[in-house]
Structures are given as C-alpha cells and as structure tokens.
Scaffold this motif. Sequence first.
Motif, PDB file in Angstrom:
ATOM      1  N   ALA A   1       0.835  -1.206   0.000  1.00 19.71           N
ATOM      2  CA  ALA A   1       0.000   0.000   0.000  1.00 19.71           C
ATOM      3  C   ALA A   1       0.865   1.249   0.000  1.00 19.71           C
ATOM      4  CB  ALA A   1      -0.929  -0.013   1.215  1.00 19.71           C
TER       5      ALA A   1
ATOM      6  N   GLY B   1      -4.850   1.174  -5.830  1.00 14.40           N
ATOM      7  CA  GLY B   1      -5.308  -0.047  -5.158  1.00 14.40           C
ATOM      8  C   GLY B   1      -5.175  -1.255  -6.033  1.00 14.40           C
TER       9      GLY B   1
ATOM     10  N   ARG C   1      -5.987  -7.166  -0.216  1.00 11.91           N
ATOM     11  CA  ARG C   1      -6.702  -6.122  -0.939  1.00 11.91           C
ATOM     12  C   ARG C   1      -6.253  -4.764  -0.411  1.00 11.91           C
ATOM     13  NH1 ARG C   1     -10.501 -10.246  -0.414  1.00 11.91           N
ATOM     14  NH2 ARG C   1     -11.458 -10.880  -2.417  1.00 11.91           N
ATOM     15  N   ILE C   2      -6.077  -3.834  -1.398  1.00 13.44           N
ATOM     16  CA  ILE C   2      -5.613  -2.478  -1.061  1.00 13.44           C
ATOM     17  C   ILE C   2      -6.530  -1.491  -1.775  1.00 13.44           C
ATOM     18  CG2 ILE C   2      -3.690  -0.842  -1.146  1.00 13.44           C
ATOM     19  CD1 ILE C   2      -1.841  -3.288  -1.438  1.00 13.44           C
ATOM     20  N   TYR C   3      -6.911  -0.443  -1.122  1.00 16.83           N
ATOM     21  CA  TYR C   3      -7.709   0.608  -1.751  1.00 16.83           C
ATOM     22  C   TYR C   3      -7.344   1.923  -1.078  1.00 16.83           C
ATOM     23  CZ  TYR C   3     -10.463  -0.550   2.382  1.00 16.83           C
ATOM     24  OH  TYR C   3     -10.844  -0.839   3.652  1.00 16.83           O
TER      25      TYR C   3
ATOM     26  N   GLY D   1      -6.616   5.288   3.016  1.00 12.52           N
ATOM     27  CA  GLY D   1      -7.064   4.049   2.426  1.00 12.52           C
ATOM     28  C   GLY D   1      -7.086   2.925   3.433  1.00 12.52           C
TER      29      GLY D   1
ATOM     30  N   THR E   1      -6.358  -1.691   4.024  1.00 14.33           N
ATOM     31  CA  THR E   1      -5.873  -2.965   3.510  1.00 14.33           C
ATOM     32  C   THR E   1      -6.561  -4.094   4.268  1.00 14.33           C
ATOM     33  OG1 THR E   1      -4.058  -3.127   5.087  1.00 14.33           O
ATOM     34  CG2 THR E   1      -3.596  -1.983   3.031  1.00 14.33           C
TER      35      THR E   1
END
Length: 804
Positions: A659, A725, A744-746, A769, A771
């Motif tokens: 991230a 992401g 998952r990353i955003y 964000g 994770t």
Amino acid sequence: MWNGAANGDWANDSNWVWDNHTPGASDTARIDSAGPLIAAGTTGAVDTLFVSISNAADLSVAGTLNSGTVTLGYNSAASGTLSVSGGSWTNSGNLYIGNAGTGAVNLTNSAIASSYSANLGAVSGGSGSVIVDDANWTIGNGRIIVGDYGSGSLTLRNGATVSGPGGIIGGNVGGSGAVTVSDSNWTNTGNLYVGNAGNGTLTVNAGGTVTSVDGYVGTLTGSHSSVTVSGPGANWSLSGAFVAGYQSGTTADIVISNGGVISAVQGTLGDLAGASGTMLVTGSGSVWSAFVNPAIAYTGYMNVGLDGDGKLTVQNGGGVSGYQFYIGNNSTSTGTVTLSGAGSYISMTNNLFVGADGNGTLTVSDGALVSAKAIKIAYSVGSSGTLNIGAAAGQAPAAAGTISANQIIFGAGTGALVLNHTDDNYLVAANISGSGQVLVENGVTTLSGSNTYTGGTTVSGGRLIVDGSIANGLLTVNSGAVLSGTGTVGDTVMNGGTLALGNPGQTLTVSGNLSFTAASTYMIEVTPSASDRVNVTGTATLGGAAVNATFAAGSYVAKRYTILNATGGRVGSFSSLVSTNLPTNFASSLSYDANNAYLDLSLSYKPVNTNQSNVANALSGVFNAGGKMPVAFGALTPAGLSQAAGETSTGSQQTTFDAVNLFMGAMLDPFVAGRNDQVSPSAGGMSSYAEERGPRDAYAMFTKAMPVKADPLASSWNVWATGFGGSQTTDGNSATGSNTSTSRIYGVAVGADYRIAPNTIAGFAMSGGGTTFSVAKGARAAPICSRSALSHARASAVLISPPR
C-alpha cells in the motif's frame, strides 16, 4: 403454761396457768396454743421454753426476749413458730427448731437475734426452718446445723446477716438441709459442711456471700450434696480448702454460673478414693479459683480427682485459676476436664498435670484457653493422660481450643496428645518431650517446636505440618491423611497417606528411613527453578506409590528436578506420574539413580504439515536444549502451530508495504495532469521556448539555442488527485502447511505541486485508504485504515537538437 388469748400479753399473769404468774429467768414455760406477744418496749425472760409440745403454737416478739434453751415443735405432731419483728432475742442455751415436730423462726424488720447454737430438724422426722429477712442472727460458740437428723432450711434475704463459728447443712444420716443466701451475708469463722453424713444444698444467689475456713460438699459416706453459686456478686470465699466429694461413697455437684465465684487456698473435686465431685463453671465472670497463701502449704493447688473421681466442665466464658492443677492426681483417681467456648479458660501460674499418678483427660475446644508454665501428661509410671484438642479420638471433630505453654511433657505413663479439630491453621508451638504419642485425626495442625517425644506420631486424618522437629519417634501417615512441612521427622511410613510438602520448592528432612505403600501419594509442587524435595538420611523405599506433580505458572526449563534424595539408598520406584496442570505437549517422567528420584520435563508436538513441523521442532529444540518456554506454548495445537508460524502476521505486513509503494508511485507519477515537463500554456496564446528576436535566429544551431523560458503567464501551482489499489491471491500448499492468501488495497491520494522552473517542481501529497489480508484456513487480519503525507521535489532537463 400459756393459757391466754392469741396475741395476749406475755407479761399478764392471768395468761399463765399452774402458778398464775409470768415466767421468770429461772422458769420453764410451755406455749401450746396461739401464743403471746412480747410487745415493743417490754421484756420477757425464761430459762427453758417450749413452743408447741404437741399442738400448733406461736410466740411473737416485738420487744425483747431473753431465753436459755428453746425448743420449737417438740413432738412429732407439734408445730411451733417464734417470730421476731423489729425486736431482739437472746438465746443463751441450745436452740432446737423442729425437734421431732415442725419448728420455725422468722427474723424480720431489722430484728436482732443471738443463739448459743441452732439445730434445725434435730430428730428424724423433725423439720425446722429459719428465715432471716433484713435482720441479724449471731450464733455463739456452737454451730448451726440445718437438717441434723431431720430436715431443715435456712433463708437469708434482703441484706440479712448470719454469723457463727461454723455450719452443717445435712448433719447426719437421714438428715437433709438447704440454705439459700440472696443479697445477704453468711459468715462462718470455722468450717462449713454442705452434707456431712446427710444431704445438703447451698444456693448463693446474686449479691449473696458465704465465707468459711474450709468448705466440704458431700463429706461423709452416703452424702449426696450440691452447691450453686450464681449471679453477679454471688460468692463463696474460703480461707482454707474447698472439697467437693470428700469420703468414699459421697457425691458432690457444684454449679458456678452467671458471674458466681468460689475461691479458696486449695480446691478438690473427688478427694478420697471412692468419692466423686462434679463442677460446672459457666458464663462470663464465673470463676473457681485457688489463691496462694505463703503461710499454708500447697496453697494454690487444685485437683480434679485427688484420690477419688473428679469431673470439671468450664464453658461459655467461665474460668479456673490457680497455681498448680492436677487432673487425676493420685493412683486411684480419675479426672476429666472439658473446657470449651470463647473466653473460657484454665490458667495456672505453674504446671498443669493431666494424669499425675492417676488417670486424667483434658479436652480443649471452641476457642477456650489453657495456660500454664508446662503441661505434664501421664507423669508417673502406671498413670494415663490424654490432652484432646477439639475432641477426643474417634469422636466428631470440634473447633480447637488454645494451648499456651512453653512445654508439653509426657511422663513415664501412657500419654497422648490428640488433635481432632476443625481448624485450618492450628499451631502447637510448645516443645513436646517425653514418651507419649501424638494422634492427628482432623484439621490442619502445625508443630513448630523442637520436639523430642519418642512415642511416635500417627496421622489418621487431616493434615500435619511439621515446621519444627519430631525426629525421635515413628511417624505413620494413614489413608486420607496428609503430611506437610519444612522441618524434620523421624522414621516415616506413608501408609496410604499423602506426602505434600506445601509451598513449591520446600524441603522436608526424614532423619531415618522413609517408606511408601502402593496406596500412598507423593504430591509435588514445582516452580520454574525448583521442586519439592524430601531428603532422607536413611533408606527410601518407594513402594510403587503414585506421584502427582503440580506446576506453578512461569517459563519452564527442560531440566531434571530432584524430588527425593536418600543418603542410605533408594529401594524400588514410584508407580506412575500424574501431571495435573501442564499443557498436553509437555511430557513429565520419573527417573532414578541409586540415591535419587528425579522429575524430568520435555516438550513435543504433533504437527500435521511441514510448516507446523518446522515450528514444533524449533520450539521443542529450544526447550529440550535448556531454553525457557512459556507454559502457554505447551498447549499449541496444530492450528496453533500454524498461527505461531506467523503467516498471517508477515502477510499482513507485506500488504501494508505494498500500500505504501502504491501511494509513492501515485505521488511521483510524472504523467499526472499538469506534472509533465511541458509548461502549461498561458491563457492568451501559445507557449514560447525562446525569446522573440529575429527570423534569422531560428536557423541558429541547436547547441546555441536560447534557454527555455517559462511562460510568464503560466500558473505556478497545480492541484491533483488520483486513486490507487488492487488485490492479489496466492495459492497455498497443504503439504508444506501454507494457505491460500488474499490481500486487498484501496486508497486515494491528493497533492499540490509548485513549479519552480520549467523542469523543476516541489509539492506535497497525502493519502487515505485501507488494507485487508486473510488466509483460507487461518486467521484474518483486521482491516487497517492508513493515512500518509509526504513532500516531494522533482527536476528534469530538456535537450532540444537543431534540425539537420
């Protein structure tokens, strides 16, 4: 002879028949009917006076009466009463109140009376009574006998006083007497016998006082007599000895209650062989005491069974005090003492004997206190003595009493100390010596003294804690009983009992041999650094007993704990080891050499895949090599080993790094709008990279081109935003123990740039964000919300080549 009207005038000659004159000091007078009155202010005199020879008769005195010998109720059918109210009566001869009939004397209203002697119920079948109510009665040189051969009663009340050289209540066989003293005083300058050969009863109520030299209750054979001293201020005070049950065939029952007191220079219950004396001392302030008079031998001595039988019960705050106390003194005696209740006590300034030459038993329970310089049990050959703490052997246990003595000494007889109580922390601090034995049946008892007794110790129930020494006798611990402590014991047989030393790391010394039966148990408590241990100076026979180990919290080292050492050698082994509280992956075992028994620990797991095996091998390798290991690690299951491998922790950490990298990439992306190397056009026209000189300048060589110049109309600040992401999945391998993982990353990044030069910008950016990371068969890392902020600077050069 009186022949006048009832309450007629004593001094009226016409009231007398035969010689028709009032009796004189040398006359004999007979009143055989409702009698005369000696009025106030008048005096009557007579040498010999009969009030009722065969009929009911009475004489009232409000003035003064002087008489010689007086008989009230001469024959069996006679009933005579003499009443003195507010007057005075002097009787210089003998006084018979109820000769063969019934006689009564009433002294009231501050009357004053004196007699040479007094005999109430003089003849068998006769009955005499005296009431002294707010009056004074003095007996001269003779004694007062209440119930000589007949029955008699004497009552003192409302501040009355009676005094004389001595008294007998229940004089001869068949005689019976009763004396009650309430808020009054009966003084005897000689001895007082409550039951000589007859039966006597003495009751001293609140405020009543009786004094005498010696006092005997149940004196001669056949006498069954009693004394009750009850209430505040009730007291029988003796300057000599107090004896209850003197001669063979006598019984005496004594009750001291509600603050009553009996005190003397000596006290005995059951004096001669065959006599019996029983006493109850009950209630706060109730006391039986023997004080010391240096002028008299053996003062302060008290006996419950001198040669006869004695029984003493002290309860509910009652007390006994003196100099020296004997329970079963001489060879023919038996003494029994029961002491119970908070505040109850027996206190001696010197020694207390439980079976001196006779047989004695002392039971102390329920918070009562025995204090003495030393307690001597079964002192002489042929004697027996038992000191019970709580209850006697074989009985239901009771709360313990307290022993305050420097020494408990067993003599040459048969002596025992019985500990049969319900307390969970009872201490015997006195040093115990001699040839007697200690029996432990219930409760938790600590022996802390340097004890040298040789009769042995038997623990049949409860727990015995030896923090001192009992090294000189055989110790037997039976089934259901526990032995603990850090002191020294002698030869010890664990006969089905449990050896449990107490706090972890304690050491017990057996000065002699130790043997276990197969039904016995050795309880061990272990800390990371030490375990319980028994050191045996002789031989240790393990006999197949069970070992039960309990481990305290901490980090354990795979080491060998010595749980038993025998200088004289080890015989046999324990049967098994039961570890009660270690996690299942810790393994405990026993091992031996010629002189020792050991407890060993090891750590092993049951992994199901390679990853778990690697973790298990690492942990058990460290522990078994001597490294410390938290107890919780010993409980790891295969799933726990996977968790301990760190797959979730390390994966989630990498996701966080990813991230950060995505944020850095977004921040430094040169293709974000407005961030490339081209200068932003101005609002009014096209951008220029060279100054506007002349047309021929355009043909100059590229190497001679003019420096790029920003459009003076271009904006210096640029604001930008972008998202970033993604997700990834990595397949696991069950053989190695890895799991399919997903991350998952955003996030979003925003920033502002400032163009310093055409090819140079500076600015700052921030992002926000989250994770997530999870494994298919493991834990899921909690979502992480992140925030970042950075500043940056960027410069670049542009090379423009001239056309060819």
